[in-house]
Motif scaffolding. Structure first.
Motif, PDB file in Angstrom:
ATOM      1  N   ASN A  92       0.797  -1.223  -0.067  1.00 37.10           N
ATOM      2  CA  ASN A  92       0.180   0.060   0.208  1.00 37.10           C
ATOM      3  C   ASN A  92       0.887   1.379   0.011  1.00 37.10           C
ATOM      4  O   ASN A  92       0.513   2.020  -0.546  1.00 37.10           O
ATOM      5  CB  ASN A  92      -0.820  -0.104   1.194  1.00 37.10           C
ATOM      6  N   LEU A  93       1.922   1.258   0.822  1.00 40.05           N
ATOM      7  CA  LEU A  93       2.952   2.495   0.974  1.00 40.05           C
ATOM      8  C   LEU A  93       3.374   2.857  -0.613  1.00 40.05           C
ATOM      9  O   LEU A  93       3.793   3.804  -1.008  1.00 40.05           O
ATOM     10  CB  LEU A  93       3.916   2.032   1.940  1.00 40.05           C
ATOM     11  N   ILE A  94       3.360   1.620  -1.521  1.00 42.07           N
ATOM     12  CA  ILE A  94       4.032   1.819  -2.579  1.00 42.07           C
ATOM     13  C   ILE A  94       2.952   2.228  -3.918  1.00 42.07           C
ATOM     14  O   ILE A  94       3.000   2.815  -4.579  1.00 42.07           O
ATOM     15  CB  ILE A  94       4.881   0.610  -3.381  1.00 42.07           C
ATOM     16  N   CYS A  95       1.793   1.482  -3.625  1.00 41.71           N
ATOM     17  CA  CYS A  95       0.796   1.739  -4.665  1.00 41.71           C
ATOM     18  C   CYS A  95       0.072   2.846  -4.356  1.00 41.71           C
ATOM     19  O   CYS A  95      -0.509   3.503  -5.547  1.00 41.71           O
ATOM     20  CB  CYS A  95      -0.261   0.379  -4.754  1.00 41.71           C
ATOM     21  N   ILE A  96      -0.242   3.388  -3.410  1.00 44.22           N
ATOM     22  CA  ILE A  96      -1.050   4.452  -3.122  1.00 44.22           C
ATOM     23  C   ILE A  96      -0.583   5.807  -3.917  1.00 44.22           C
ATOM     24  O   ILE A  96      -1.149   6.264  -4.601  1.00 44.22           O
ATOM     25  CB  ILE A  96      -1.517   4.941  -1.555  1.00 44.22           C
ATOM     26  N   PRO A  97       0.644   6.020  -3.733  1.00 44.47           N
ATOM     27  CA  PRO A  97       1.375   6.926  -4.470  1.00 44.47           C
ATOM     28  C   PRO A  97       1.413   6.855  -5.940  1.00 44.47           C
ATOM     29  O   PRO A  97       1.167   8.048  -6.943  1.00 44.47           O
ATOM     30  CB  PRO A  97       2.693   7.371  -3.832  1.00 44.47           C
ATOM     31  N   LEU A  98       1.525   5.726  -6.410  1.00 48.80           N
ATOM     32  CA  LEU A  98       1.636   5.477  -7.822  1.00 48.80           C
ATOM     33  C   LEU A  98       0.295   5.574  -8.378  1.00 48.80           C
ATOM     34  O   LEU A  98       0.063   6.179  -9.503  1.00 48.80           O
ATOM     35  CB  LEU A  98       1.987   4.190  -8.167  1.00 48.80           C
ATOM     36  N   PHE A  99      -0.921   5.168  -7.814  1.00 52.92           N
ATOM     37  CA  PHE A  99      -2.165   5.478  -8.369  1.00 52.92           C
ATOM     38  C   PHE A  99      -2.451   6.955  -8.249  1.00 52.92           C
ATOM     39  O   PHE A  99      -3.116   7.053  -8.858  1.00 52.92           O
ATOM     40  CB  PHE A  99      -3.190   4.270  -7.682  1.00 52.92           C
ATOM     41  N   SER A 100      -2.203   7.368  -7.469  1.00 55.09           N
ATOM     42  CA  SER A 100      -2.638   8.873  -7.138  1.00 55.09           C
ATOM     43  C   SER A 100      -1.983   9.624  -8.303  1.00 55.09           C
ATOM     44  O   SER A 100      -2.733  10.134  -8.786  1.00 55.09           O
ATOM     45  CB  SER A 100      -2.196   9.363  -5.915  1.00 55.09           C
ATOM     46  N   PHE A 101      -0.909   9.485  -8.756  1.00 55.71           N
ATOM     47  CA  PHE A 101      -0.169  10.180  -9.683  1.00 55.71           C
ATOM     48  C   PHE A 101      -0.698   9.602 -11.004  1.00 55.71           C
ATOM     49  O   PHE A 101      -0.972  10.361 -11.771  1.00 55.71           O
ATOM     50  CB  PHE A 101       1.324   9.677  -9.710  1.00 55.71           C
ATOM     51  N   GLY A 102      -1.005   8.428 -11.274  1.00 53.24           N
ATOM     52  CA  GLY A 102      -1.725   7.770 -12.275  1.00 53.24           C
ATOM     53  C   GLY A 102      -3.253   8.363 -12.596  1.00 53.24           C
ATOM     54  O   GLY A 102      -3.529   8.698 -13.555  1.00 53.24           O
ATOM     55  N   TYR A 103      -3.829   8.550 -11.482  1.00 49.36           N
ATOM     56  CA  TYR A 103      -5.118   9.010 -11.640  1.00 49.36           C
ATOM     57  C   TYR A 103      -5.183  10.521 -12.038  1.00 49.36           C
ATOM     58  O   TYR A 103      -6.036  11.161 -12.800  1.00 49.36           O
ATOM     59  CB  TYR A 103      -5.958   8.939 -10.450  1.00 49.36           C
ATOM     60  N   SER A 104      -4.176  11.282 -11.501  1.00 49.34           N
ATOM     61  CA  SER A 104      -3.936  12.769 -11.983  1.00 49.34           C
ATOM     62  C   SER A 104      -3.724  12.900 -13.374  1.00 49.34           C
ATOM     63  O   SER A 104      -4.296  13.611 -14.010  1.00 49.34           O
ATOM     64  CB  SER A 104      -2.689  13.402 -11.076  1.00 49.34           C
ATOM     65  N   LEU A 105      -2.639  11.856 -13.955  1.00 52.23           N
ATOM     66  CA  LEU A 105      -2.399  12.120 -15.212  1.00 52.23           C
ATOM     67  C   LEU A 105      -3.582  11.326 -16.117  1.00 52.23           C
ATOM     68  O   LEU A 105      -4.069  12.131 -17.193  1.00 52.23           O
ATOM     69  CB  LEU A 105      -1.251  10.940 -15.641  1.00 52.23           C
ATOM     70  N   LEU A 106      -4.330  10.322 -15.865  1.00 52.24           N
ATOM     71  CA  LEU A 106      -5.614  10.292 -16.406  1.00 52.24           C
ATOM     72  C   LEU A 106      -6.621  11.340 -16.493  1.00 52.24           C
ATOM     73  O   LEU A 106      -6.987  11.418 -17.571  1.00 52.24           O
ATOM     74  CB  LEU A 106      -6.194   9.060 -15.911  1.00 52.24           C
TER      75      LEU A 106
END
Length: 82
Positions: free
Chosen positions: A62-76
């Motif tokens: 979760n510590l790895i995936c939460i920031p990655l998905f947050s960044f990904g959703y922003s790009l999307l």
């Protein structure tokens, strides 16, 4: 489980965020860790009862995936607007 997660964030987030900021963790990272710790504490007993299994690796992922998905959703969001 989602109700317990939201309740835990509402009740425990500020406490853990203050603790992590006190130990010199940068504020954005401390906030992310505080949300993860709060939800993990609330959900762990439910997972242990219903699934008879508790993975502590989920905390790390979760510590790895939460920031990655947050960044990904922003790009999307940006690409959908464009």
């Amino acid at each position: 489980m989602s109700f317990c997660s939201v309740l835990a964030i509402a009740m425990l987030y500020k406490v853990f965020a203050k603790i992590f900021v006190k130990i010199k963790i940068p504020k954005p990272v401390a906030e992310t860790i505080a949300v993860d710790v709060s939800t993990t504490i609330a959900i762990a007993p439910i997972l242990a009862i219903y699934f008879e299994n508790l993975s502590f690796l989920s905390f790390v992922t979760n510590l790895i995936c939460i920031p990655l998905f947050s960044f990904g959703y922003s790009l999307l969001f940006i690409f959908v607007i464009l």
